[in-house]
Motif scaffolding. Structure first.
Motif, PDB file in Angstrom:
ATOM      1  N   ARG A 190       0.839  -1.197   0.000  1.00  0.00           N
ATOM      2  CA  ARG A 190       0.000   0.000   0.000  1.00  0.00           C
ATOM      3  C   ARG A 190       0.875   1.248   0.000  1.00  0.00           C
ATOM      4  NH1 ARG A 190      -5.305  -0.476   1.204  1.00  0.00           N
ATOM      5  NH2 ARG A 190      -6.063  -2.541   1.808  1.00  0.00           N
ATOM      6  N   ALA A 191       0.414   2.246  -0.733  1.00  0.00           N
ATOM      7  CA  ALA A 191       1.153   3.510  -0.748  1.00  0.00           C
ATOM      8  C   ALA A 191       0.899   4.278   0.546  1.00  0.00           C
ATOM      9  CB  ALA A 191       0.725   4.361  -1.937  1.00  0.00           C
ATOM     10  N   ALA A 192       1.959   4.792   1.119  1.00  0.00           N
ATOM     11  CA  ALA A 192       1.816   5.563   2.361  1.00  0.00           C
ATOM     12  C   ALA A 192       1.152   6.912   2.073  1.00  0.00           C
ATOM     13  CB  ALA A 192       3.185   5.783   3.002  1.00  0.00           C
ATOM     14  N   ALA A 193       0.239   7.302   2.972  1.00  0.00           N
ATOM     15  CA  ALA A 193      -0.420   8.605   2.826  1.00  0.00           C
ATOM     16  C   ALA A 193       0.574   9.714   3.176  1.00  0.00           C
ATOM     17  CB  ALA A 193      -1.639   8.674   3.733  1.00  0.00           C
ATOM     18  N   PRO A 194       0.428  10.890   2.590  1.00  0.00           N
ATOM     19  CA  PRO A 194       1.331  12.000   2.920  1.00  0.00           C
ATOM     20  C   PRO A 194       1.240  12.353   4.394  1.00  0.00           C
ATOM     21  CG  PRO A 194       0.006  12.513   0.980  1.00  0.00           C
ATOM     22  CD  PRO A 194      -0.568  11.279   1.576  1.00  0.00           C
TER      23      PRO A 194
ATOM     24  N   ASP B 285       0.862  18.556   1.348  1.00  0.00           N
ATOM     25  CA  ASP B 285       1.500  17.903   0.210  1.00  0.00           C
ATOM     26  C   ASP B 285       0.489  17.317  -0.772  1.00  0.00           C
ATOM     27  OD1 ASP B 285       3.848  18.584   1.371  1.00  0.00           O
ATOM     28  OD2 ASP B 285       4.325  16.576   2.139  1.00  0.00           O
ATOM     29  N   ARG B 286      -0.770  17.112  -0.305  1.00  0.00           N
ATOM     30  CA  ARG B 286      -1.798  16.577  -1.208  1.00  0.00           C
ATOM     31  C   ARG B 286      -2.252  17.599  -2.242  1.00  0.00           C
ATOM     32  NH1 ARG B 286      -5.700  14.436   3.471  1.00  0.00           N
ATOM     33  NH2 ARG B 286      -7.216  14.299   1.752  1.00  0.00           N
TER      34      ARG B 286
ATOM     35  N   ALA C 146       5.759  23.102  -3.160  1.00  0.00           N
ATOM     36  CA  ALA C 146       5.704  22.077  -4.212  1.00  0.00           C
ATOM     37  C   ALA C 146       6.998  21.290  -4.263  1.00  0.00           C
ATOM     38  CB  ALA C 146       5.435  22.740  -5.569  1.00  0.00           C
ATOM     39  N   ALA C 147       8.127  21.977  -4.106  1.00  0.00           N
ATOM     40  CA  ALA C 147       9.418  21.286  -4.117  1.00  0.00           C
ATOM     41  C   ALA C 147       9.534  20.333  -2.931  1.00  0.00           C
ATOM     42  CB  ALA C 147      10.559  22.307  -4.092  1.00  0.00           C
TER      43      ALA C 147
ATOM     44  N   GLU D  98       9.513  14.683  -0.926  1.00  0.00           N
ATOM     45  CA  GLU D  98       8.988  13.622  -0.074  1.00  0.00           C
ATOM     46  C   GLU D  98       8.345  12.496  -0.873  1.00  0.00           C
ATOM     47  OE1 GLU D  98       6.391  15.465   2.690  1.00  0.00           O
ATOM     48  OE2 GLU D  98       7.984  16.533   3.755  1.00  0.00           O
ATOM     49  N   GLY D  99       8.489  12.555  -2.197  1.00  0.00           N
ATOM     50  CA  GLY D  99       8.096  11.403  -2.990  1.00  0.00           C
ATOM     51  C   GLY D  99       6.791  11.514  -3.732  1.00  0.00           C
ATOM     52  N   LEU D 100       6.129  12.663  -3.668  1.00  0.00           N
ATOM     53  CA  LEU D 100       4.846  12.819  -4.345  1.00  0.00           C
ATOM     54  C   LEU D 100       3.946  11.601  -4.100  1.00  0.00           C
ATOM     55  CD1 LEU D 100       5.987  14.309  -7.752  1.00  0.00           C
ATOM     56  CD2 LEU D 100       5.010  15.520  -5.830  1.00  0.00           C
TER      57      LEU D 100
END
Length: 476
Positions: A48-52, A57-58, A155-156, A161-163
């Motif tokens: 599972r992808a980790a949530a931000p 960041d979302r 944004a950077a 942090e991996g988008l």
């Protein structure tokens, strides 16, 4: 008479047979392990992808439509209505930062009632409020600029942090892709096992071909004998091997000693680059000299207090440099540059090197030079000057290893194509005055310019510095 190379052909067929035998053994092992005509592949599972960790960041790494829905959910707890979607899509198209839109939603009546919050929103709200006030004084560009800068930084940071949202979408797409291929892979494994018998037939055919080629080899031996008798003697002997490299290296040391002049002569010619040396010395850092030769330039760099490294393909030249206590090593230009870290050199020089290189090699050398130079780093390439007709048509070819003259226009375009700036030329070593045609009329001057002008030129260039560094330097 041309006789085919039967030995090489036989060798290739044997290698193919061996590889097919290995593949056959691997297939048999797979079939035995499976215990059937069908290999059951394990199901595909992805983590599972980790949530931000930061809700802010979302806001990044998504399309504009997805962003508007997401910021509505974060600030108002609901999806965007059609009017709000159109409004904020228009604002995004006009260049408004995403963080500013989040602040506007938070300042709305519904946003104040919801009282949603996220890190970094306070500064954005303050800048939006300041923009509203300062717009009346026509000073709204200042907070608008700060908002854009804050938005780019956020944004950077989200990208660093991996988008996670983009990763989540990629995970979903990858999961679907694996699922669609799962059955196909199972079918393919079954088909491979069913073709085992066909491979066995191929192996038998290869064995037959080996026997046939053994006969062909004997026939070829006979044809060689016939060709030898028709030619009136034994076949022509093989060409002798090339000379040992050390013989050529020693020749070019002697060639330089005889044609380039003494060390004192070379040092005198290098005086035309005093300004270039002063600029590099003031900037600091290390200069690499490609094709360092006998080390005159390396020695001059050291006397100016500039750290210097030399590289040359000729080990005899490198030994001469080391005997003088200079830092030099054997290697080719592109290979050596590729081993250097990014932005690690303050300058790169090459004296009478580029005229020896094929274009593809010179192109790669310029690419690597730009990579390893620090921002603002300097380049200097010296080469024979084909603008002088005697050089371009005669003296250039004294050196057997020269490939072709390099014109100033050609090297300028190559460097500018790869992003170098401040490109200029230093022309040097004109023919002595007694070689000039007598006369002071324009035609005579033009003839003397073409025949007795500078015999060498150097192109100098700089790797651009980042805009931010340039601006801060100007303010200082």
């Amino acid at each position: 008479m041309n006789v085919p190379n039967i030995d090489a052909l036989i060798a290739r067929i044997k290698a193919e047979a061996a590889s097919q035998t290995e593949a056959q053994a691997e297939l048999q092992t797979t079939a035995q392990a499976a215990g059937a005509e069908f290999v059951q592949l394990p199901p595909v599972r992805l983590p599972r992808a980790a949530a931000p960790r930061n809700p802010r960041d979302r806001l990044y790494g998504t399309t504009d439509d997805a962003f508007v829905d997401e910021v509505y959910r974060l600030m108002l707890g609901r999806d965007a209505d059609p009017a709000g979607m159109r409004n904020y899509l228009d604002r995004l198209e006009a260049g408004e930062p995403r963080l500013a839109i989040a602040a506007r939603l938070r300042l709305s009546g519904e946003g104040r009632a919801r009282k949603r919050w996220m890190p970094g929103l306070g500064m954005a709200i303050g800048l939006v409020l300041a923009q509203r006030v300062l717009d009346r004084l026509r000073l709204g560009r200042i907070p608008a600029w700060l908002l854009r800068r804050l938005d780019r930084r956020c944004a950077a940071r989200a990208g660093a942090e991996g988008l996670p949202l983009a990763v989540s979408e990629l995970r979903h797409a990858t999961q679907k892709g694996f699922a669609s291929w799962h059955h196909a892979l199972q079918s393919l494994s079954s088909l491979t096992l069913r073709h085992e018998r066909a491979l066995q037939a191929v192996q038998a055919r290869v064995t037959t071909l080996e026997a046939d080629l053994a006969v062909a080899r004997e026939d070829a031996r006979y044809l060689r004998e016939v060709a030898s008798r028709q030619g009136g003697g034994a076949p022509a002997p093989m060409a002798p091997p090339l000379l040992a490299p050390d013989l050529i290296d020693a020749y070019y040391v002697a060639f330089e000693d005889a044609n380039r002049g003494s060390r004192e002569d070379i040092r005198a010619k290098l005086a035309v680059y005093d300004d270039w040396l002063d600029q590099v010395a003031s900037a600091g850092g290390t200069v690499a000299d490609i094709g360092c030769g006998r080390g005159e330039w390396l020695q001059l760099l050291g006397e100016r207090g500039i750290a210097a490294r030399g590289v040359d393909t000729n080990p005899v030249m490198v030994d001469l440099c080391r005997a003088q206590g200079l830092n030099a090593e054997t290697g080719d230009a592109v290979g050596w540059l590729r081993a250097q870290p990014d932005a690690s050199l303050a300058g790169i020089t090459a004296f009478h090197v580029i005229e020896h290189l094929p274009f593809e090699y010179l192109y790669a050398m310029v690419v690597e030079a730009r990579r390893v130079l620090v921002p603002g780093g300097r380049l200097l390439f010296e080469t024979p000057n084909p603008e002088n007709l005697l050089v371009g048509s005669h003296t250039f070819y004294h050196d057997f290893s020269h490939r072709n003259p390099v014109t100033p226009a050609a090297i300028r375009f190559l460097l500018s194509y790869h992003g170098f700036g401040d490109i200029g030329f230093v022309r040097s070593s004109p023919y002595p005055a007694e070689a000039r045609v007598p006369g002071d009329d324009p035609l005579t001057e033009r003839v003397n310019g073409h025949l007795c002008g500078p015999q060498d030129y150097a192109v100098i260039a700089r790797k651009p510095a980042p805009a931010a560094a340039t601006a801060s330097g100007a303010q200082a």
